[in-house]
Design an enzyme around this catalytic site. Structure first.
Site: not given
Length: 200
Positions: A14, A84, A10
């Site tokens: 990304k 994701e 996190m």
């Protein structure tokens, strides 16, 4: 063509990196398909947004859906970029692998492990199948390289529970192993002083 897996914690940017790659490919005339699991609905069902303000439309896939079912003329795309990717199923990752084998570049972005330091289904399959695996590094508050996500709720450390719970900086903190373990033991996240000594 190759299949790439870019993983990070996190707050490692990304999504921003994935969107910048998309824009870069499109500037060079490439046709890019952007995709994410339907489970990730934080930015709206059909959008991918980064914390720095970049955004783009994306297709979404439920667990029982395939890319071929969702997109007409997939063969027209030069590059498929997914975000994701840890939430994709094994079959969806294997479908992406097949695309890379036959006609297009595939670039997958996502987490590697959950807050309990266990691999996600999608990340496990990506580690097994990707041609190139690259880390997007970020730092712990102490300045060392962060390798784990600590889950918190109202200032308390969460040690177990469901593997998937969507959230951002309010729920997950990137930490080095030492700070992660200290936080688990105390039940509170380690409080860091600001540092300029980065070690990653």
């Amino acid at each position: 063509m190759k299949m790439y897996y870019f993983y990070g914690l996190m707050s490692s940017s990304k999504t921003a990196v994935a969107l910048m790659k998309k824009f870069s490919f499109e500037e060079h005339g490439k046709k890019v398909l952007l995709a994410k699991p339907a489970l990730d609905c934080r930015d709206g069902k059909t959008f991918l947004k980064s914390r720095i303000g970049l955004e783009s439309e994306a297709i979404t896939l439920k667990e029982n859906e395939t890319f071929k079912e969702k997109v007409d003329d997939l063969i027209l795309y030069d590059v498929i970029i997914t975000d994701e990717s840890q939430f994709f199923t094994e079959k969806q990752i294997e479908e992406l692998r097949d695309f890379a084998d036959h006609w297009c570049m595939v670039m997958c972005y996502g987490l590697k492990t959950d807050f309990m330091s266990r691999l996600f289904t999608g990340s496990k399959r990506l580690l097994e199948l990707a041609d190139c695996i690259r880390e997007i590094p970020t730092s712990c508050g102490c300045g060392k390289k962060a390798i784990l996500n600590l889950k918190v709720n109202n200032g308390n450390v969460i040690k177990d529970g469901e593997q998937v719970e969507l959230g951002g900086d309010d729920k997950y903190l990137p930490m080095c192993h030492a700070c992660y373990e200290t936080s688990l033991i105390s039940g509170k996240p380690v409080q860091h002083l600001k540092t300029t000594n980065f070690d990653f």
